[in-house]
Design a protein around this motif. Structure first.
Motif, PDB file in Angstrom:
ATOM      1  N   ASN A   1     -63.782  29.529  52.651  1.00  0.00           N
ATOM      2  CA  ASN A   1     -62.810  30.550  53.023  1.00  0.00           C
ATOM      3  C   ASN A   1     -63.087  31.010  54.448  1.00  0.00           C
ATOM      4  O   ASN A   1     -64.178  31.500  54.738  1.00  0.00           O
ATOM      5  CB  ASN A   1     -62.906  31.759  52.084  1.00  0.00           C
ATOM      6  CG  ASN A   1     -62.566  31.397  50.655  1.00  0.00           C
ATOM      7  OD1 ASN A   1     -61.854  30.443  50.391  1.00  0.00           O
ATOM      8  ND2 ASN A   1     -63.090  32.169  49.722  1.00  0.00           N
ATOM      9  N   GLU A   2     -62.100  30.879  55.326  1.00  0.00           N
ATOM     10  CA  GLU A   2     -62.317  31.278  56.696  1.00  0.00           C
ATOM     11  C   GLU A   2     -61.020  31.701  57.361  1.00  0.00           C
ATOM     12  O   GLU A   2     -59.929  31.294  56.951  1.00  0.00           O
ATOM     13  CB  GLU A   2     -62.957  30.140  57.511  1.00  0.00           C
ATOM     14  CG  GLU A   2     -62.053  28.935  57.660  1.00  0.00           C
ATOM     15  CD  GLU A   2     -62.690  27.839  58.512  1.00  0.00           C
ATOM     16  OE1 GLU A   2     -63.917  27.649  58.423  1.00  0.00           O
ATOM     17  OE2 GLU A   2     -61.944  27.181  59.272  1.00  0.00           O
TER      18      GLU A   2
ATOM     19  N   THR B   1     -54.203  31.890  47.976  1.00  0.00           N
ATOM     20  CA  THR B   1     -54.338  32.685  49.196  1.00  0.00           C
ATOM     21  C   THR B   1     -53.292  33.786  49.221  1.00  0.00           C
ATOM     22  O   THR B   1     -52.095  33.514  49.066  1.00  0.00           O
ATOM     23  CB  THR B   1     -54.190  31.811  50.453  1.00  0.00           C
ATOM     24  OG1 THR B   1     -55.188  30.790  50.440  1.00  0.00           O
ATOM     25  CG2 THR B   1     -54.363  32.641  51.715  1.00  0.00           C
TER      26      THR B   1
ATOM     27  N   THR C   1     -57.107  37.348  50.953  1.00  0.00           N
ATOM     28  CA  THR C   1     -57.877  36.822  49.833  1.00  0.00           C
ATOM     29  C   THR C   1     -57.665  35.326  49.709  1.00  0.00           C
ATOM     30  O   THR C   1     -56.529  34.849  49.696  1.00  0.00           O
ATOM     31  CB  THR C   1     -57.464  37.505  48.520  1.00  0.00           C
ATOM     32  OG1 THR C   1     -57.653  38.918  48.637  1.00  0.00           O
ATOM     33  CG2 THR C   1     -58.283  36.989  47.342  1.00  0.00           C
ATOM     34  N   LYS C   2     -58.770  34.595  49.645  1.00  0.00           N
ATOM     35  CA  LYS C   2     -58.721  33.156  49.427  1.00  0.00           C
ATOM     36  C   LYS C   2     -59.680  32.820  48.289  1.00  0.00           C
ATOM     37  O   LYS C   2     -60.871  33.131  48.364  1.00  0.00           O
ATOM     38  CB  LYS C   2     -59.120  32.382  50.695  1.00  0.00           C
ATOM     39  CG  LYS C   2     -58.157  32.552  51.857  1.00  0.00           C
ATOM     40  CD  LYS C   2     -58.515  31.628  53.029  1.00  0.00           C
ATOM     41  CE  LYS C   2     -57.499  31.742  54.148  1.00  0.00           C
ATOM     42  NZ  LYS C   2     -57.727  30.749  55.232  1.00  0.00           N
ATOM     43  N   LYS C   3     -59.126  32.251  47.242  1.00  0.00           N
ATOM     44  CA  LYS C   3     -59.930  31.815  46.091  1.00  0.00           C
ATOM     45  C   LYS C   3     -60.826  32.932  45.575  1.00  0.00           C
ATOM     46  O   LYS C   3     -62.004  32.743  45.275  1.00  0.00           O
ATOM     47  CB  LYS C   3     -60.762  30.581  46.465  1.00  0.00           C
ATOM     48  CG  LYS C   3     -59.915  29.390  46.881  1.00  0.00           C
ATOM     49  CD  LYS C   3     -60.770  28.220  47.319  1.00  0.00           C
ATOM     50  CE  LYS C   3     -59.904  27.063  47.781  1.00  0.00           C
ATOM     51  NZ  LYS C   3     -60.709  25.919  48.284  1.00  0.00           N
TER      52      LYS C   3
ATOM     53  N   SER D   1     -62.068  35.601  47.022  1.00  0.00           N
ATOM     54  CA  SER D   1     -62.941  36.290  47.963  1.00  0.00           C
ATOM     55  C   SER D   1     -62.085  36.831  49.112  1.00  0.00           C
ATOM     56  O   SER D   1     -61.152  36.164  49.553  1.00  0.00           O
ATOM     57  CB  SER D   1     -64.005  35.332  48.491  1.00  0.00           C
ATOM     58  OG  SER D   1     -64.920  36.015  49.328  1.00  0.00           O
ATOM     59  N   SER D   2     -62.439  38.043  49.601  1.00  0.00           N
ATOM     60  CA  SER D   2     -61.541  38.726  50.530  1.00  0.00           C
ATOM     61  C   SER D   2     -62.242  39.241  51.775  1.00  0.00           C
ATOM     62  O   SER D   2     -63.435  39.560  51.761  1.00  0.00           O
ATOM     63  CB  SER D   2     -60.868  39.910  49.826  1.00  0.00           C
ATOM     64  OG  SER D   2     -60.175  39.505  48.668  1.00  0.00           O
TER      65      SER D   2
END
Length: 258
Positions: free
Chosen positions: A2-3, A132, A151-153, A155-156
């Motif tokens: 996640n980036e 996402t 938020t991606k998968k 995690s935020s």
């Protein structure tokens, strides 16, 4: 992984630095202070610009990516933001006086409009792609403004954008375990406290005083929106005031992993 990529990290333009912009993915950016130079021809692929507020350092490259890559664009550019933000862009910026009203122009060789405006709501999740999401929350600036949670998968990262009060940001961080990183503005050195307060920005002293109310001490803190003229002075101040927080100062081109 996640980036997001920081396209513009500073509070004003300099010889080799840009103003606020975050690359979420190939279709989505948050703010538009510095798109043209880092993205080049990829600017033509951007479909959604999520605006935090209407100040020039957050919107300026809307004008230039539309102009420079007009003939290369295949899809409508959708500018998303609070109703007051979109009104300001339409009436005071892309208004046929300062810059063309691209919402009245069709794409080259197409019937599609070049620009459309779409209002967003606070605390509503918008899906960007599978897994996402982006959501806006209210912040405190001199014009109507919002921060964003990306938020991606599961995690935020939370991005406060320009703000003086951190109350809403801290409340969200302390209520959600998924938020791993905070991007927070800090614009002026502490000796310019009155200017910071009057313009609803933060200094290192004010920032870390406000962060004392945050219970989450493990979150990664990234600082942006520093005025380049004060970078060395503020870097020293941040080191002095940060205590045991994990703090990094953002630069153009840096990636945040969350």
């Amino acid at each position: 992984m996640n980036e997001i990529t920081i396209l513009g990290a500073y509070g004003t333009k300099g010889e080799d630095v840009g103003t606020s912009a975050f690359y979420i993915d190939e279709k989505n950016v948050l703010d538009a202070g510095n798109l043209l130079i880092p993205l080049k021809e990829r600017s033509a692929e951007i479909e959604f610009i999520w605006l935090s507020h209407s100040h020039l350092d957050h919107i300026i490259d809307i004008a230039y990516i539309l102009d420079s890559y007009f003939a290369a664009r295949k899809k409508t550019l959708k500018i998303r933001g609070l109703p007051q933000t979109l009104q300001a862009v339409k009436e005071d910026f892309l208004n046929d006086r300062i810059w063309p009203d691209f919402s009245s122009i069709t794409l080259f060789g197409s019937d599609l409009k070049c620009v459309e405006y779409e209002e967003i709501e606070f605390n509503k999740k918008y899906e960007l792609s599978s897994g996402t999401y982006i959501e806006a929350y209210k912040t405190d600036h001199t014009v109507p403004s919002c921060g964003y949670i990306i938020t991606k998968k599961g995690s935020s990262v939370i991005i406060s954008s320009d703000t003086y009060s951190l109350d809403s940001t801290i409340e969200i961080i302390d209520s959600r375990e998924d938020i791993k990183s905070l991007v927070v503005e800090c614009s002026f050195p502490s000796r310019m406290e009155k200017l910071a307060i009057d313009s609803k920005h933060l200094t290192p002293k004010i920032l870390f005083e406000k962060l004392k109310a945050m219970k989450n001490r493990k979150i990664d803190i990234y600082i942006n929106h520093i005025k380049p003229l004060f970078l060395e002075e503020m870097t020293e101040e941040i080191e002095r005031f940060q205590g045991d927080y994990k703090v990094k100062i953002l630069e153009d081109g840096r990636k945040i992993i969350f």
